[in-house]
Write an enzyme that holds these catalytic residues in place. Structure first.
Site, PDB file in Angstrom:
ATOM      1  CG  PHE A 211      34.603  49.538  32.775  1.00  0.00           C
ATOM      2  CD1 PHE A 211      35.022  49.073  31.771  1.00  0.00           C
ATOM      3  CD2 PHE A 211      33.384  49.904  33.047  1.00  0.00           C
ATOM      4  CE1 PHE A 211      34.293  49.063  30.412  1.00  0.00           C
ATOM      5  CE2 PHE A 211      32.631  50.203  31.871  1.00  0.00           C
ATOM      6  CZ  PHE A 211      32.977  49.703  30.832  1.00  0.00           C
TER       7      PHE A 211
ATOM      8  CD  GLU B  14      40.826  38.433  38.563  1.00  0.00           C
ATOM      9  OE1 GLU B  14      41.990  37.930  38.802  1.00  0.00           O
ATOM     10  OE2 GLU B  14      40.206  37.788  37.606  1.00  0.00           O
TER      11      GLU B  14
ATOM     12  CG  LEU C  13      51.794  52.026  26.136  1.00  0.00           C
ATOM     13  CD1 LEU C  13      52.450  53.488  25.953  1.00  0.00           C
ATOM     14  CD2 LEU C  13      51.741  51.482  24.873  1.00  0.00           C
TER      15      LEU C  13
ATOM     16  CB  CYS D 207      39.228  39.986  31.511  1.00  0.00           C
ATOM     17  SG  CYS D 207      38.040  40.096  32.944  1.00  0.00           S
TER      18      CYS D 207
HETATM   19  C1  UDX Z   1      40.638  43.721  33.054  1.00  0.00           C
HETATM   20  C2  UDX Z   1      40.463  45.138  32.878  1.00  0.00           C
HETATM   21  O1  UDX Z   1      41.524  46.047  33.098  1.00  0.00           O
HETATM   22  C3  UDX Z   1      39.224  45.465  33.561  1.00  0.00           C
HETATM   23  O2  UDX Z   1      38.764  47.008  33.307  1.00  0.00           O
HETATM   24  C4  UDX Z   1      38.095  44.609  33.013  1.00  0.00           C
HETATM   25  O3  UDX Z   1      37.013  45.039  33.404  1.00  0.00           O
HETATM   26  C5  UDX Z   1      38.807  43.304  33.410  1.00  0.00           C
HETATM   27  O4  UDX Z   1      39.589  42.850  32.546  1.00  0.00           O
HETATM   28  P1  UDX Z   1      42.295  42.440  34.786  1.00  0.00           P
HETATM   29  O5  UDX Z   1      41.973  41.094  33.753  1.00  0.00           O
HETATM   30  O6  UDX Z   1      42.008  42.164  36.143  1.00  0.00           O
HETATM   31  O7  UDX Z   1      41.346  43.660  34.374  1.00  0.00           O
HETATM   32  O8  UDX Z   1      43.833  42.756  34.548  1.00  0.00           O
HETATM   33  P2  UDX Z   1      44.325  43.863  34.081  1.00  0.00           P
HETATM   34  O9  UDX Z   1      45.209  44.713  35.272  1.00  0.00           O
HETATM   35  O10 UDX Z   1      43.729  44.765  33.060  1.00  0.00           O
HETATM   36  O11 UDX Z   1      45.844  43.320  33.249  1.00  0.00           O
HETATM   37  C6  UDX Z   1      45.565  42.318  32.191  1.00  0.00           C
HETATM   38  C7  UDX Z   1      46.907  41.731  31.855  1.00  0.00           C
HETATM   39  O12 UDX Z   1      47.599  42.442  31.161  1.00  0.00           O
HETATM   40  C8  UDX Z   1      47.842  41.008  33.150  1.00  0.00           C
HETATM   41  O13 UDX Z   1      48.286  39.839  32.694  1.00  0.00           O
HETATM   42  C9  UDX Z   1      48.823  42.173  33.086  1.00  0.00           C
HETATM   43  O14 UDX Z   1      50.188  41.550  33.515  1.00  0.00           O
HETATM   44  C10 UDX Z   1      49.030  42.485  31.635  1.00  0.00           C
HETATM   45  N1  UDX Z   1      49.682  43.696  31.389  1.00  0.00           N
HETATM   46  C11 UDX Z   1      48.931  45.087  31.901  1.00  0.00           C
HETATM   47  C12 UDX Z   1      50.722  43.609  30.492  1.00  0.00           C
HETATM   48  O15 UDX Z   1      51.454  42.956  30.200  1.00  0.00           O
HETATM   49  N2  UDX Z   1      51.272  45.281  30.257  1.00  0.00           N
HETATM   50  C13 UDX Z   1      50.544  46.322  30.779  1.00  0.00           C
HETATM   51  O16 UDX Z   1      51.058  47.449  30.596  1.00  0.00           O
HETATM   52  C14 UDX Z   1      49.666  46.126  31.476  1.00  0.00           C
END
Ligand code: UDX
Length: 448
Positions: free
Chosen positions: A152, A155, A268, A278
């Site tokens: 979990f 990045e 949110l 991911c």
């Molecule tokens: C994710 C999971 O959070 C992590 O636990 C898992 O094991 C791997 O995948 P990651 O891909 O590094 O991690 O990104 P994360 O920080 O979760 O954000 C994912 C995407 O959602 C990003 O593009 C981010 O910009 C977007 N995002 C996130 C939103 O658009 N709104 C939000 O409120 C949060």
């Protein structure tokens, strides 16, 4: 304990480095021999906060080793962590060929019983297939035990997430495997490590829960967890669309609903939507897995659809504001899929860049870490390290990634450099009131 890590991508390298930093002896391998050479030479092939520091200290303590010879790595560890890629196939299902390949290698090369741990994100029942493959290729002689231990790790904060997890999930078929994994994670569970993230004292967060489940449950936990987070983001984005139509402010709405602890304020944030390697692939793989057992995961299909529409919405906003895009110079601030990473895989910014270039815009892109990777994909664009250079003479600033440096931009200075004071903000970084007070036309998500 002696551990092997197969696959030196984001997950494998962070896992190997952190386990070595926690005191284990770790041997890492990868089919990319050039990457192994780089690591041996002390170069870190990816950008991840604190990773360079812990790789250096683990190497100094002689706790981490690299080899391009998979057999050597397989024979080294009592437990083997499989951290190879599981990319999406054209139909959205996970391509498990790398896992299958590694299973064959382990079965052929191991000379003693091993705990084989799936770390890569895989669909439920992969563990059962892995056990079957190990047994078949070793002709029942291997004495392999299989476990699922999903990561979990976000990045950008992967090292911090590794040392301060909410939970450590281990899916096992026998108690001995659970005990071996508990031993591997003991330094983390008992907080007996020198924290590379918080020199001095770590914040007083609750201790990680060590959850022992079946292998299938562990595999499902990973997909269900990421899909739920993606669902939350798409929900916020759908609410943002409503806010635009009905005159609400999405920040006010999501903040208030998030204060209910049953909902929570995180994930949110409305805007350009989720990207990265991911969420987009995990949600697809989960939909595809459900379909194979006759479950129509409609709610996730809707989340995926809403996410894809974010780019359309952003382009509509750009087109409406600029009127004619062809021939316009635009500054695109942010290429990585989120801040604090150089990862551009499935980054919304790249799709925006592609569409702008196709429409004939002159794109001046900027990103603190991802420029080199983006240049290879889009040689037609112009690239700048300095945001003010990207903004000079531009008809619009387009915000695609929530980097801190962009949050702190001096818009008074930028406004003087730009040909037109227009900002289309895909990440809702600024206060509409303040931008208007500075004389900008300012467009964002869910706050019209
Ligand atoms: C994710 C999971 O959070 C992590 O636990 C898992 O094991 C791997 O995948 P990651 O891909 O590094 O991690 O990104 P994360 O920080 O979760 O954000 C994912 C995407 O959602 C990003 O593009 C981010 O910009 C977007 N995002 C996130 C939103 O658009 N709104 C939000 O409120 C949060």
């Amino acid at each position: 304990m002696r551990l092997s890590v197969i696959g030196c991508g984001y997950v494998g390298l962070v896992t190997g480095a952190c386990l070595a930093e926690a005191g284990h002896q770790v041997m890492c391998t990868d089919i990319d021999a050039a990457r192994i050479d780089q690591l041996k030479a002390g170069k870190v092939p990816i950008y991840e906060a604190h990773l360079d520091k812990i790789l250096a200290s683990a190497a100094k303590a002689e706790n981490i080793f690299y080899t391009a010879d998979a057999a050597e790595a397989i024979r080294f560890g009592e437990a083997i962590f499989i951290c190879v890629g599981t990319p999406p196939r054209p139909d959205g299902s996970a391509d498990l060929s790398a896992i299958d390949h590694v299973a064959q290698q382990i079965a052929a090369e191991a000379r003693s019983p091993k705990l084989v741990v799936e770390k890569s994100t895989v669909p439920a029942r992969t563990g059962i297939e892995l056990q079957r493959a190990l047994s078949a290729y070793s002709r029942g002689n291997g004495g392999f035990r299989v476990a699922s231990n999903p990561e979990f790790l976000r990045e950008g904060t992967a090292v911090e997430d590794f040392f301060h997890p909410d939970r450590i999930v281990v899916g096992v078929e026998d108690p001995a495997a659970a005990e071996q994994l508990r031993e591997i994670y003991r330094p983390i569970l008992e907080r007996k490590f020198t924290c590379p993230v918080h020199p001095g004292k770590c914040p007083d967060t609750h201790k990680a829960e060590f959850l022992v489940t079946t292998i299938s449950s562990a595999e499902l936990i990973k997909h269900a967890s990421n899909s739920f987070l993606a669902l939350k983001i798409s929900y916020a984005n759908a609410v943002a669309d409503l806010c635009e139509k009905l005159g609400g402010n999405v920040e006010e709405v999501t903040h208030a609903i998030g204060l209910d602890p049953r909902i929570g304020t995180q994930f949110l944030k409305a805007g350009l939507g989720f990207g990265g390697f991911c969420f987009p692939k995990d949600i697809q793989a989960f939909i595809s897995l459900a379909a194979t057992v006759g479950v129509d995961f409609e709610i996730l299909k809707a989340a995926e659809r809403v996410n894809k529409q974010r780019i359309d919405r952003f382009m509509e906003k750009i087109n409406k504001a600029l009127w004619v895009v062809k021939g316009k110079r635009v500054a695109l601030l942010g290429l990585a899929f989120k801040a604090n990473t150089d990862d551009i895989r499935f980054a919304p910014a790249l799709e925006v860049m592609k569409r702008l270039l196709d429409e004939g815009a002159e794109v001046h892109a900027c990103d603190p870490e991802a420029l080199e990777k983006a240049k290879q994909q889009f040689p037609r664009a112009y690239y700048h390290q300095d945001p003010y250079q990207a903004l000079e003479g531009s008809h619009a600033a387009l915000i695609c990634t929530e980097w801190d440096v962009y949050k702190k931009l001096d818009w008074e200075r930028a406004g003087k450099l730009m040909a037109r004071k227009l900002v289309v903000d895909g990440r809702n970084l600024y206060s509409p009131g303040k931008m208007k007070a500075l004389g900008f036309e300012y467009v964002s998500f869910g706050r019209e």
